[in-house]
Design a protein around this motif. Sequence first.
Motif, short mmCIF file in Angstrom:
data_model
loop_
_atom_site.label_atom_id
_atom_site.label_comp_id
_atom_site.label_asym_id
_atom_site.label_seq_id
_atom_site.Cartn_x
_atom_site.Cartn_y
_atom_site.Cartn_z
N LEU A 37 0.80 -1.22 0.00
CA LEU A 37 0.00 0.00 0.00
C LEU A 37 0.85 1.28 0.00
O LEU A 37 0.35 2.36 -0.30
N ASP A 38 2.12 1.16 0.36
CA ASP A 38 3.02 2.32 0.37
C ASP A 38 3.87 2.43 -0.89
O ASP A 38 4.60 3.39 -1.07
N MET A 39 3.80 1.44 -1.76
CA MET A 39 4.64 1.36 -2.94
C MET A 39 4.09 2.22 -4.07
O MET A 39 2.89 2.37 -4.23
N SER A 40 5.01 2.79 -4.85
CA SER A 40 4.65 3.49 -6.08
C SER A 40 5.83 3.37 -7.04
O SER A 40 6.89 2.88 -6.68
N VAL A 41 5.64 3.84 -8.24
CA VAL A 41 6.75 3.86 -9.20
C VAL A 41 7.90 4.70 -8.64
O VAL A 41 9.07 4.35 -8.83
N LEU A 42 7.58 5.77 -7.94
CA LEU A 42 8.62 6.61 -7.36
C LEU A 42 9.38 5.90 -6.24
O LEU A 42 10.60 6.05 -6.13
N THR A 43 8.69 5.13 -5.41
CA THR A 43 9.42 4.41 -4.35
C THR A 43 10.29 3.33 -4.96
O THR A 43 11.40 3.09 -4.48
N GLU A 44 9.82 2.70 -6.02
CA GLU A 44 10.62 1.68 -6.69
C GLU A 44 11.83 2.31 -7.39
O GLU A 44 12.92 1.74 -7.39
N LYS A 45 11.65 3.48 -7.95
CA LYS A 45 12.78 4.20 -8.56
C LYS A 45 13.82 4.51 -7.49
O LYS A 45 15.03 4.34 -7.72
N ALA A 46 13.39 4.93 -6.33
CA ALA A 46 14.32 5.20 -5.22
C ALA A 46 15.05 3.93 -4.80
O ALA A 46 16.26 3.96 -4.50
N ASP A 47 14.34 2.79 -4.77
CA ASP A 47 14.99 1.51 -4.45
C ASP A 47 16.08 1.18 -5.47
O ASP A 47 17.19 0.79 -5.10
N LEU A 48 15.75 1.34 -6.75
CA LEU A 48 16.73 1.05 -7.81
C LEU A 48 17.93 1.98 -7.70
O LEU A 48 19.08 1.55 -7.84
N GLU A 49 17.69 3.25 -7.42
CA GLU A 49 18.80 4.19 -7.27
C GLU A 49 19.68 3.84 -6.07
O GLU A 49 20.90 3.99 -6.13
N PRO A 112 -6.84 13.60 -9.89
CA PRO A 112 -6.20 13.03 -8.69
C PRO A 112 -7.10 13.08 -7.46
O PRO A 112 -7.00 12.22 -6.59
N GLU A 113 -8.00 14.05 -7.42
CA GLU A 113 -8.91 14.17 -6.27
C GLU A 113 -9.89 13.00 -6.18
O GLU A 113 -10.41 12.72 -5.10
N GLU A 114 -10.12 12.32 -7.29
CA GLU A 114 -11.03 11.18 -7.31
C GLU A 114 -10.37 9.88 -6.85
O GLU A 114 -11.06 8.89 -6.64
N ILE A 115 -9.08 9.88 -6.70
CA ILE A 115 -8.37 8.65 -6.34
C ILE A 115 -8.65 8.32 -4.88
O ILE A 115 -8.36 9.13 -3.99
N PRO A 116 -9.19 7.13 -4.60
CA PRO A 116 -9.49 6.75 -3.21
C PRO A 116 -8.21 6.37 -2.45
O PRO A 116 -7.12 6.30 -3.02
N GLU A 117 -8.36 6.09 -1.18
CA GLU A 117 -7.21 5.70 -0.35
C GLU A 117 -6.57 4.42 -0.85
O GLU A 117 -5.35 4.26 -0.79
N THR A 118 -7.38 3.46 -1.33
CA THR A 118 -6.86 2.24 -1.96
C THR A 118 -7.71 1.94 -3.18
O THR A 118 -8.88 2.33 -3.26
N HIS A 119 -7.09 1.25 -4.14
CA HIS A 119 -7.80 0.86 -5.35
C HIS A 119 -7.07 -0.34 -5.95
O HIS A 119 -5.85 -0.47 -5.79
N SER A 120 -7.79 -1.18 -6.65
CA SER A 120 -7.19 -2.37 -7.25
C SER A 120 -6.69 -2.08 -8.67
O SER A 120 -7.35 -1.39 -9.44
#
Length: 149
Positions: A37-49, A112-120
């Motif tokens: 739930l905390d992961m995003s493309v940006l967090t994965e980019k930071a992991d790769l870096e 972006p305002e329509e994005i809920p807290e979680t989504h599949s």
Amino acid sequence: MDRVKGYGEAFAEEDYVTVCFDFCGGGWASRSGGALLDMSVLTEKADLEAVLEEVKQWDFVDIGSIYLMGNSQGGLVTALAAAEHKEEIRAVILIYLAFCIYDDVHAMFDSPEEIPETHSLLGRRLGNRYFVDIWEKILIWRFLISGIF
């Protein structure tokens, strides 16, 4: 990690130093810490870096010949990292590159305002951060990435 392990083993047999790793919070079979739930493309980019910075410290690595490889979303992450580290990366190998994620997220939500807290997405329950990061950043990255091809 397990999806690309075979590639890493094949490259290692040809005397390349290879590193296969799990992104933090990266998925169902992930061995890493972190929550999906905390992961995003940006967090994965930071992991790769972070992995890139570590590998550059190893005495047995030719830092003038660093290649990055990723598949699907990992390919997108690889392309984004390579675009920002052009001087450090000799080449990239992208398999099933998931540039479609931007379009998929924009098809799901009108803002972006329509994005809920979680989504599949593709059977995974992801957090708001995942979708917001994609919504707000990928257009800029598409421009950056175009400079590496």
